[in-house]
Design a protein around this motif. Structure first.
Motif, PDB file in Angstrom:
ATOM      1  N   HIS A  20      32.449  34.540   0.174  1.00 28.11           N
ATOM      2  CA  HIS A  20      31.610  33.353   0.397  1.00 28.11           C
ATOM      3  C   HIS A  20      31.598  32.960   1.878  1.00 28.11           C
ATOM      4  O   HIS A  20      30.571  32.510   2.395  1.00 28.11           O
ATOM      5  CB  HIS A  20      32.109  32.198  -0.464  1.00 28.11           C
ATOM      6  CG  HIS A  20      31.927  32.440  -1.937  1.00 28.11           C
ATOM      7  ND1 HIS A  20      32.487  31.636  -2.902  1.00 28.11           N
ATOM      8  CD2 HIS A  20      31.231  33.410  -2.608  1.00 28.11           C
ATOM      9  CE1 HIS A  20      32.165  32.094  -4.104  1.00 28.11           C
ATOM     10  NE2 HIS A  20      31.400  33.163  -3.951  1.00 28.11           N
ATOM     11  N   VAL A  29      27.370  36.279  -2.123  1.00 27.34           N
ATOM     12  CA  VAL A  29      27.614  35.798  -3.474  1.00 27.34           C
ATOM     13  C   VAL A  29      27.708  37.012  -4.392  1.00 27.34           C
ATOM     14  O   VAL A  29      26.836  37.882  -4.370  1.00 27.34           O
ATOM     15  CB  VAL A  29      26.474  34.859  -3.948  1.00 27.34           C
ATOM     16  CG1 VAL A  29      26.739  34.353  -5.364  1.00 27.34           C
ATOM     17  CG2 VAL A  29      26.335  33.679  -2.987  1.00 27.34           C
ATOM     18  N   ARG A  43      27.763  37.196  -7.904  1.00 27.68           N
ATOM     19  CA  ARG A  43      26.754  37.021  -8.948  1.00 27.68           C
ATOM     20  C   ARG A  43      27.066  37.717 -10.275  1.00 27.68           C
ATOM     21  O   ARG A  43      26.300  37.594 -11.224  1.00 27.68           O
ATOM     22  CB  ARG A  43      25.371  37.492  -8.466  1.00 27.68           C
ATOM     23  CG  ARG A  43      24.822  36.662  -7.333  1.00 27.68           C
ATOM     24  CD  ARG A  43      23.465  37.145  -6.873  1.00 27.68           C
ATOM     25  NE  ARG A  43      22.497  37.197  -7.958  1.00 27.68           N
ATOM     26  CZ  ARG A  43      21.228  37.523  -7.808  1.00 27.68           C
ATOM     27  NH1 ARG A  43      20.782  37.829  -6.597  1.00 27.68           N
ATOM     28  NH2 ARG A  43      20.414  37.558  -8.830  1.00 27.68           N
ATOM     29  N   ARG A  53      23.914  30.465  -5.688  1.00 30.80           N
ATOM     30  CA  ARG A  53      24.758  30.111  -4.554  1.00 30.80           C
ATOM     31  C   ARG A  53      26.206  30.434  -4.896  1.00 30.80           C
ATOM     32  O   ARG A  53      26.505  30.903  -5.982  1.00 30.80           O
ATOM     33  CB  ARG A  53      24.612  28.615  -4.221  1.00 30.80           C
ATOM     34  CG  ARG A  53      23.183  28.132  -4.036  1.00 30.80           C
ATOM     35  CD  ARG A  53      22.515  28.744  -2.825  1.00 30.80           C
ATOM     36  NE  ARG A  53      21.181  28.188  -2.605  1.00 30.80           N
ATOM     37  CZ  ARG A  53      20.273  28.710  -1.799  1.00 30.80           C
ATOM     38  NH1 ARG A  53      20.558  29.818  -1.138  1.00 30.80           N
ATOM     39  NH2 ARG A  53      19.089  28.156  -1.651  1.00 30.80           N
ATOM     40  N   ALA A  54      27.108  30.136  -3.973  1.00 30.96           N
ATOM     41  CA  ALA A  54      28.514  30.463  -4.186  1.00 30.96           C
ATOM     42  C   ALA A  54      29.068  29.816  -5.451  1.00 30.96           C
ATOM     43  O   ALA A  54      29.966  30.378  -6.101  1.00 30.96           O
ATOM     44  CB  ALA A  54      29.335  30.034  -2.971  1.00 30.96           C
ATOM     45  N   ARG A 113      35.659  24.839  -4.431  1.00 34.92           N
ATOM     46  CA  ARG A 113      35.405  26.054  -3.652  1.00 34.92           C
ATOM     47  C   ARG A 113      36.450  27.105  -4.019  1.00 34.92           C
ATOM     48  O   ARG A 113      37.524  26.788  -4.542  1.00 34.92           O
ATOM     49  CB  ARG A 113      35.449  25.743  -2.157  1.00 34.92           C
ATOM     50  CG  ARG A 113      34.322  24.836  -1.688  1.00 34.92           C
ATOM     51  CD  ARG A 113      34.278  24.801  -0.165  1.00 34.92           C
ATOM     52  NE  ARG A 113      35.498  24.220   0.395  1.00 34.92           N
ATOM     53  CZ  ARG A 113      35.673  22.942   0.638  1.00 34.92           C
ATOM     54  NH1 ARG A 113      34.702  22.081   0.363  1.00 34.92           N
ATOM     55  NH2 ARG A 113      36.800  22.501   1.156  1.00 34.92           N
TER      56      ARG A 113
END
Length: 412
Positions: free
Chosen positions: A122, A127, A129, A192-193, A258
């Motif tokens: 990240h 990413v 996924r 996104r992350a 995170r």
């Protein structure tokens, strides 16, 4: 049979096959490697090849002990391949298949390793996924960690993005594995992350419980649950661990932690999990399998469908493994997503307990009702028999009118 991959690599043995291509064990200038050779139709797509080359620098730059390193990307005629480190061990799906669920300390140690890998990716703007047990490898030659856990490495970076090109998928389609898809992906938003954090928490839940929080049944039903249902707490784990899982499964991406925070907090929780055995919960009853989902191929008689990706390690799966790397699905319309029950997801059960609303629970309920109705029928029949005897006696008995008028209370 050996084959050359470009001018530098030789593939010797097929380790597995998936929807994206074939994984080989091979040799390169620096020793043993794993070679993921993409399908020929992917290699013939010039737009994908262009994206493949563009991703080369970023993928080669991912260097971390918890990431299966990409050593090279090969574009040679009809060959399009990722050359990666060869990990001596197995994938996490294979371990789950064998053990069903892990001790909490071991599960947390594995996920903390993967969180470290995601933090590096990240930070580099990548990413994954497609975080799931099939893409988490266990290095059997590495030092043992808490609860005897082997070091975990995350693999298959870049594959989902390479396949998900504008020409190959429309905005109305989803690329991913249903059980691990974040709700924003289901709703058609760009990944996104935070989608990796959601998938990582799903894997942690699966390691602890033996099943995913929103999985089971038709893929469309799984997608709807991600959007409309809240996760059910797992009994028997510390509140601190549950709060972390719950926060990472938040519907709003901004509410999730995170990757670096996940890794740090999981390591803080490890001491309190020492010696805790695997959880003793049963999987919720599976929903009846509906018709195949649009372009899904119906299962053959006796075929057991398994989700997931091809492992990149020797012996982790048969050479003819049919595990899919990704599933292409239609994005559900808003009315379809809204049509599901807005409540909690399928609740884990203590062993032997029936899930309310399940087929077996309904069967038990029907059986109990039949027993109650059967008893009521006997009572009513007995009362009718008494009334008939009174009528036949012409009312000469000494039974009082009050006794003969007693009614049988209705069963609820």
């Amino acid at each position: 049979m050996a084959r050359n991959i470009g001018s530098r690599y030789t593939a010797h043995q097929i380790l597995g096959r998936g929807s994206a291509g074939t994984v080989w064990a091979g040799e390169g200038p620096e020793g043993p490697v794993a070679i993921k050779l993409l399908r020929e139709d992917l290699a013939s797509d010039q737009e994908l090849v262009g994206r493949f080359v563009q991703e080369r620098t970023a993928l080669l730059g991912l260097d971390h002990p918890r990431i299966v390193g990409v050593r090279d990307l090969v574009v040679d005629g009809n060959d399009l391949a990722l050359v990666m480190d060869l990990v001596r061990g197995t994938d996490l799906r294979t371990r789950l298949d064998r053990e069903r669920r892990l001790a909490p300390q071991a599960a947390v140690a594995i996920i903390a390793d993967v969180a470290d890998a995601l933090a590096v990716a990240h930070a580099a703007g990548i990413v994954h996924r497609d975080v799931k047990p099939e893409n988490i490898l266990l290095d059997m030659e590495g030092p043992l960690g808490p609860a005897g856990s082997h070091p975990a490495l995350l693999t298959d970076f870049g594959v989902a993005k390479l396949i998900d090109t504008p020409r190959r998928t429309r905005a109305s389609r989803i690329i991913g594995t249903p059980d691990y898809l974040a709700p924003e992906i289901v709703e058609g938003l760009p990944p996104r992350a935070a989608v990796d954090i959601y998938a990582l928490a799903t894997v942690l839940y699966e390691l602890l419980a033996g099943f995913t929080p929103f999985g089971g049944g038709h893929p469309g039903a799984v997608l709807r649950r991600h959007v409309t249902e809240t996760v059910v707490p797992l009994p028997g784990i510390p509140d601190e661990l549950w709060q972390l899982i719950n926060q990472c499964l938040a519907k709003a991406p901004a509410s999730r932690l995170r990757a670096s925070e996940v890794g740090a907090r999981l390591r803080e929780l490890q001491p309190m999990l020492a010696g805790m055995p695997p959880l003793d919960v049963d999987e919720p009853d599976a929903e009846p399998q509906a018709e195949p989902y649009e372009d899904e191929t119906p299962a053959a008689p006796g075929e057991v469908r398994r989700r997931g990706a091809v492992p990149l390690v020797p012996g982790a799966a048969p050479a003819d493994s049919n595990r899919d790397t990704h599933t292409s699905m239609r994005v559900p319309a808003p009315d379809e997503l809204a049509g599901g029950a807005r409540g909690t997801a399928r609740a884990p059960r203590t062993p032997g307990q029936r899930r309310p609303g399940s087929a077996r629970h309904k069967s038990d309920t029907v059986r109990k009702r039949r027993i109650v109705l059967g008893v009521a029928g006997v009572v009513v029949a007995a009362a009718l028999g008494v009334g008939g005897w009174l009528a036949a006696s012409g009312g000469d008995s000494e039974v009082s009118p009050r006794d003969s008028q007693q009614s049988v209370p209705a069963e609820p």
